[in-house]
Design a protein around this motif. Structure first.
Motif, PDB file in Angstrom:
ATOM      1  N   GLN A  42      81.222 110.041  -4.672  1.00 29.27           N
ATOM      2  CA  GLN A  42      81.800 108.953  -3.868  1.00 29.27           C
ATOM      3  C   GLN A  42      81.174 107.610  -4.233  1.00 29.27           C
ATOM      4  OE1 GLN A  42      84.445 109.704  -1.970  1.00 29.27           O
ATOM      5  NE2 GLN A  42      84.088 111.794  -2.706  1.00 29.27           N
ATOM      6  N   LEU A  43      79.869 107.618  -4.487  1.00 32.69           N
ATOM      7  CA  LEU A  43      79.201 106.364  -4.850  1.00 32.69           C
ATOM      8  C   LEU A  43      79.677 105.866  -6.212  1.00 32.69           C
ATOM      9  CD1 LEU A  43      75.567 107.091  -3.572  1.00 32.69           C
ATOM     10  CD2 LEU A  43      77.218 105.491  -2.597  1.00 32.69           C
ATOM     11  N   VAL A  68      76.816  87.320  -9.366  1.00 33.70           N
ATOM     12  CA  VAL A  68      75.348  87.341  -9.348  1.00 33.70           C
ATOM     13  C   VAL A  68      74.801  87.681  -7.957  1.00 33.70           C
ATOM     14  CG1 VAL A  68      73.316  85.849  -9.590  1.00 33.70           C
ATOM     15  CG2 VAL A  68      75.123  85.759 -11.299  1.00 33.70           C
ATOM     16  N   LEU A  69      75.436  87.099  -6.932  1.00 30.99           N
ATOM     17  CA  LEU A  69      74.881  87.276  -5.585  1.00 30.99           C
ATOM     18  C   LEU A  69      75.346  88.542  -4.883  1.00 30.99           C
ATOM     19  CD1 LEU A  69      75.107  83.646  -4.131  1.00 30.99           C
ATOM     20  CD2 LEU A  69      73.167  84.755  -5.218  1.00 30.99           C
ATOM     21  N   GLU A  70      76.569  88.975  -5.188  1.00 31.84           N
ATOM     22  CA  GLU A  70      77.108  90.084  -4.394  1.00 31.84           C
ATOM     23  C   GLU A  70      77.314  91.372  -5.190  1.00 31.84           C
ATOM     24  OE1 GLU A  70      78.435  89.950  -0.967  1.00 31.84           O
ATOM     25  OE2 GLU A  70      79.306  87.967  -0.768  1.00 31.84           O
ATOM     26  N   LEU A  71      78.050  91.247  -6.311  1.00 26.23           N
ATOM     27  CA  LEU A  71      78.497  92.488  -6.939  1.00 26.23           C
ATOM     28  C   LEU A  71      77.435  93.156  -7.807  1.00 26.23           C
ATOM     29  CD1 LEU A  71      82.180  91.430  -7.600  1.00 26.23           C
ATOM     30  CD2 LEU A  71      81.363  93.113  -5.973  1.00 26.23           C
ATOM     31  N   TYR A  72      76.794  92.373  -8.695  1.00 27.75           N
ATOM     32  CA  TYR A  72      75.801  93.006  -9.570  1.00 27.75           C
ATOM     33  C   TYR A  72      74.680  93.694  -8.773  1.00 27.75           C
ATOM     34  CZ  TYR A  72      78.088  90.496 -13.446  1.00 27.75           C
ATOM     35  OH  TYR A  72      79.003  90.021 -14.354  1.00 27.75           O
ATOM     36  N   PRO A  73      74.149  93.057  -7.733  1.00 25.10           N
ATOM     37  CA  PRO A  73      73.102  93.759  -6.973  1.00 25.10           C
ATOM     38  C   PRO A  73      73.594  95.088  -6.375  1.00 25.10           C
ATOM     39  CG  PRO A  73      73.152  91.433  -6.385  1.00 25.10           C
ATOM     40  CD  PRO A  73      74.352  91.675  -7.240  1.00 25.10           C
ATOM     41  N   MET A  74      74.899  95.132  -6.021  1.00 25.63           N
ATOM     42  CA  MET A  74      75.399  96.390  -5.454  1.00 25.63           C
ATOM     43  C   MET A  74      75.534  97.474  -6.521  1.00 25.63           C
ATOM     44  SD  MET A  74      77.984  95.871  -2.335  1.00 25.63           S
ATOM     45  CE  MET A  74      79.061  94.820  -3.230  1.00 25.63           C
ATOM     46  N   TYR A  75      75.951  97.071  -7.723  1.00 29.38           N
ATOM     47  CA  TYR A  75      76.034  98.063  -8.817  1.00 29.38           C
ATOM     48  C   TYR A  75      74.637  98.635  -9.081  1.00 29.38           C
ATOM     49  CZ  TYR A  75      80.375  95.466  -9.870  1.00 29.38           C
ATOM     50  OH  TYR A  75      81.581  94.833  -9.798  1.00 29.38           O
ATOM     51  N   LYS A  76      73.676  97.714  -9.082  1.00 28.13           N
ATOM     52  CA  LYS A  76      72.290  98.134  -9.348  1.00 28.13           C
ATOM     53  C   LYS A  76      71.810  99.096  -8.246  1.00 28.13           C
ATOM     54  CE  LYS A  76      67.983  98.013 -10.755  1.00 28.13           C
ATOM     55  NZ  LYS A  76      67.562  98.897 -11.811  1.00 28.13           N
ATOM     56  N   ILE A 136      73.610 101.111  -6.436  1.00 26.73           N
ATOM     57  CA  ILE A 136      74.241 102.429  -6.614  1.00 26.73           C
ATOM     58  C   ILE A 136      73.570 103.177  -7.769  1.00 26.73           C
ATOM     59  CG2 ILE A 136      76.389 103.636  -7.247  1.00 26.73           C
ATOM     60  CD1 ILE A 136      77.917 101.558  -5.617  1.00 26.73           C
ATOM     61  N   LYS A 137      73.278 102.448  -8.841  1.00 23.25           N
ATOM     62  CA  LYS A 137      72.618 103.065 -10.003  1.00 23.25           C
ATOM     63  C   LYS A 137      71.259 103.649  -9.586  1.00 23.25           C
ATOM     64  CE  LYS A 137      71.527 101.849 -14.716  1.00 23.25           C
ATOM     65  NZ  LYS A 137      71.117 100.771 -15.571  1.00 23.25           N
ATOM     66  N   THR A 138      70.505 102.861  -8.828  1.00 26.67           N
ATOM     67  CA  THR A 138      69.180 103.316  -8.382  1.00 26.67           C
ATOM     68  C   THR A 138      69.313 104.538  -7.485  1.00 26.67           C
ATOM     69  OG1 THR A 138      68.472 101.017  -8.414  1.00 26.67           O
ATOM     70  CG2 THR A 138      67.041 102.549  -7.258  1.00 26.67           C
ATOM     71  N   ILE A 139      70.276 104.484  -6.576  1.00 30.42           N
ATOM     72  CA  ILE A 139      70.456 105.617  -5.656  1.00 30.42           C
ATOM     73  C   ILE A 139      70.790 106.884  -6.448  1.00 30.42           C
ATOM     74  CG2 ILE A 139      71.923 106.582  -3.832  1.00 30.42           C
ATOM     75  CD1 ILE A 139      72.153 103.755  -2.659  1.00 30.42           C
ATOM     76  N   LEU A 140      71.695 106.744  -7.421  1.00 32.43           N
ATOM     77  CA  LEU A 140      72.092 107.929  -8.194  1.00 32.43           C
ATOM     78  C   LEU A 140      70.885 108.529  -8.913  1.00 32.43           C
ATOM     79  CD1 LEU A 140      75.518 106.718  -9.651  1.00 32.43           C
ATOM     80  CD2 LEU A 140      75.150 108.362  -7.804  1.00 32.43           C
ATOM     81  N   TYR A 145      74.238 102.953   1.465  1.00 29.77           N
ATOM     82  CA  TYR A 145      73.057 103.723   1.889  1.00 29.77           C
ATOM     83  C   TYR A 145      73.445 104.842   2.869  1.00 29.77           C
ATOM     84  CZ  TYR A 145      69.831 100.637  -0.524  1.00 29.77           C
ATOM     85  OH  TYR A 145      69.154  99.956  -1.504  1.00 29.77           O
ATOM     86  N   ALA A 146      74.394 104.528   3.751  1.00 31.69           N
ATOM     87  CA  ALA A 146      74.829 105.552   4.723  1.00 31.69           C
ATOM     88  C   ALA A 146      75.454 106.735   3.994  1.00 31.69           C
ATOM     89  CB  ALA A 146      75.818 104.931   5.707  1.00 31.69           C
ATOM     90  N   ILE A 147      76.253 106.439   2.964  1.00 33.78           N
ATOM     91  CA  ILE A 147      76.885 107.516   2.179  1.00 33.78           C
ATOM     92  C   ILE A 147      75.812 108.302   1.437  1.00 33.78           C
ATOM     93  CG2 ILE A 147      78.361 107.958   0.159  1.00 33.78           C
ATOM     94  CD1 ILE A 147      80.055 105.504   1.069  1.00 33.78           C
ATOM     95  N   SER A 148      74.850 107.593   0.877  1.00 28.17           N
ATOM     96  CA  SER A 148      73.800 108.289   0.121  1.00 28.17           C
ATOM     97  C   SER A 148      73.051 109.280   1.003  1.00 28.17           C
ATOM     98  CB  SER A 148      72.824 107.281  -0.505  1.00 28.17           C
ATOM     99  OG  SER A 148      71.926 106.788   0.458  1.00 28.17           O
ATOM    100  N   ALA A 149      72.952 108.953   2.291  1.00 24.79           N
ATOM    101  CA  ALA A 149      72.235 109.852   3.204  1.00 24.79           C
ATOM    102  C   ALA A 149      73.151 110.929   3.791  1.00 24.79           C
ATOM    103  CB  ALA A 149      71.587 109.019   4.314  1.00 24.79           C
TER     104      ALA A 149
END
Ligand code: NAD
Length: 459
Positions: free
Chosen positions: A28-29, A60-68, A70-74, A126-130
């Protein structure tokens, strides 16, 4: 939409146990990340329509940090979800003790408008990851962004698992009346209290990511050039509409003039104005009017111009400020920087302590004893020494407030933990029993228990 039915669907989905499967969470992530990447231009356009934030700035402010994220969570999810073994006290030997990470169930995420994508989706990630199911209620104010997020999520995910509900106060109130397992709210302290009260009626766990007046302190030994550069960027980023932006400055009187010169130069050099394509509008007329009302023309030392048609407020600095000024009566949340000065550090501490505990504090000094004093004496959510705002980007640090600036935190492992229950388990075999705990409580047994509890046991 019937919210009761929706939440029931989410409970039913959760009961299928699908979200407990790590493979499912990861899928899902990944799917969410792909969806965001594939729709970057749609999202960028929507945010631009809402408050003229450029595509580059949005990435720079919104999307890239979210991709990162998700990558870290995976990469880390297997480790985070593993049960943690802990030692067992002698009284219970032979047994195994461990903490099992369990999803909470159905989560409600309520977003704020200033980073309209991230503040709705990041908590959901984060909620999905948990292992939870999630209903997201984005802020209604950036309506184009809210609409795109809704379309993307609702046409690609099972609503029993992840659903976006658009709306304002009536919809949020209706959602808050339901029995969620967790409410994660980002927004103002005033609404935070409403959310907390509503959640209390159902004994629902909350995380509240709120705001406040975050100070930046410059002592006379500070590296002014670098400190000012970092301060100015973080203050006028997103036209000051950043929850953890420095709200006001406290500067040592002896360096005030030099400090101000550098601030003006920095604003001009980097063109923090309408001529900079990354300088955004104020989100709506209500906030524009509110901010205009905070500008005291007699105290403006730089900027001060406004353009109502374009909802623009130029980077503004106000000096000779006292605590009685209107600008000090509320969180500014806009591109206006009030500067106060102090003659000794205790004066600065006194000012900060007049306000509720802030979300952030930025201290600019080289002196160890000053660092120690400020970091020990002032309570705040998080912050930086000789930097501004950037602690937010380190996912090894928990992000959140304290007191009126918030309850709980997220980012990195803290984000996973925020949406997990730490289930304590003792697993004991049946072939041995000490028998001491059973009645009768004979004097000898009590003495033995006392000796064991007080002297030998780790308890
Ligand atoms: P807000 O509190 O007005 O709105 C936040 C959310 O609450 C929105 O989704 C809105 O629809 C909903 N809402 C508003 N009034 C409500 C009510 N009476 N009952 C139920 N729901 C209601 O906040 P905002 O204007 O969107 O954001 C600005 C504030 O958020 C600032 O104080 C800022 O510091 C804070 N903020 C904090 C963080 C953080 O991470 N700590 C991040 C961004 C913004």
């Amino acid at each position: 939409m019937n919210f009761d039915d929706l939440l029931n669907k989410q409970h039913l989905f959760f009961d299928t146990q699908s979200t407990k499967d790590l493979k499912f969470r990861k899928q899902q992530l990944k799917k969410l990340k792909q969806l965001l990447i594939a729709n970057e231009s749609k999202l960028n356009e929507a945010v631009y329509k809402d408050f003229k934030r450029s595509s580059k700035e949005n990435l720079v402010l919104e999307l890239y940090p979210m991709y990162k994220t998700i990558k870290t969570i995976l990469r880390k999810l297997d480790r985070w979800t593993k049960s943690t073994k802990v030692s067992t006290n002698i009284l219970n030997i032979p047994a195994k003790s461990y903490i099992k990470k369990e999803p909470l169930g159905s989560v409600l995420v309520i977003g704020a408008w200033n980073y309209p994508i991230q503040l709705s989706l990041l908590p959901a990630i984060y909620a999905i990851s948990a292992g939870n199911t999630v209903i997201i209620k984005p802020s209604e104010i950036p309506s184009h962004t809210s609409k795109v997020i809704t379309e993307l999520i609702n046409s690609n995910f099972d609503e029993g698992f992840l659903k976006v509900v658009e709306g304002g106060i009536p919809e949020t109130t209706a959602l808050l009346n339901l029995k969620f397992d967790k409410v994660f709210f980002t927004g103002s302290t005033v609404v935070g209290k409403i959310v907390y009260q509503a959640a209390a009626r159902n004994l629902t766990d909350v995380t509240l990511e709120l705001g406040g007046k975050s100070p930046a302190i410059f002592t006379k030994d500070a590296n002014l050039k670098m400190g000012v550069k970092r301060l100015v960027w973080s203050k006028y980023l997103n036209a000051g509409q950043t929850c953890l932006a420095p709200d006001y400055v406290l500067v040592d009187e002896s360096i005030k003039e030099r400090f101000l010169e550098l601030v003006y130069k920095e604003i001009e050099q980097h063109n923090y104005s309408i001529h900079n394509e990354n300088y955004v509008q104020i989100i709506d007329n209500k906030n524009f009017k509110r901010l205009e009302g905070l500008i005291d023309k007699d105290k403006v030392s730089f900027g001060g111009e406004t353009d109502e048609n374009e909802r623009l407020i130029y980077p503004t600095v106000m000096t000779d400020i006292t605590l009685e000024d209107k600008i000090m009566s509320e969180e500014i949340f806009g591109p206006i920087l009030p500067v106060l000065s102090f003659n000794n550090l205790d004066e600065a501490l006194h000012v900060v302590k007049q306000f509720e505990k802030p979300l952030s504090l930025y201290l600019h000094t080289k002196k160890r004893n000053i660092k120690r004093k400020i970091l020990n004496e002032i309570s705040f959510g998080g912050g930086c020494v000789n930097e501004s705002v950037m602690h937010y980007t380190n996912s090894e640090l928990p992000f959140g407030g304290v007191g009126h600036s918030g309850i709980g935190s997220y980012h990195g492992k803290f984000g996973f933990d925020t949406f997990s229950h730490q289930k304590a388990i003792m697993d004991k075999p049946s072939w041995f029993e000490l028998n001491l705990k059973y009645y009768k409580r004979t004097t000898t047994k009590v003495k033995l228990i006392k000796a064991l509890i007080l002297s030998m046991f780790r308890y």
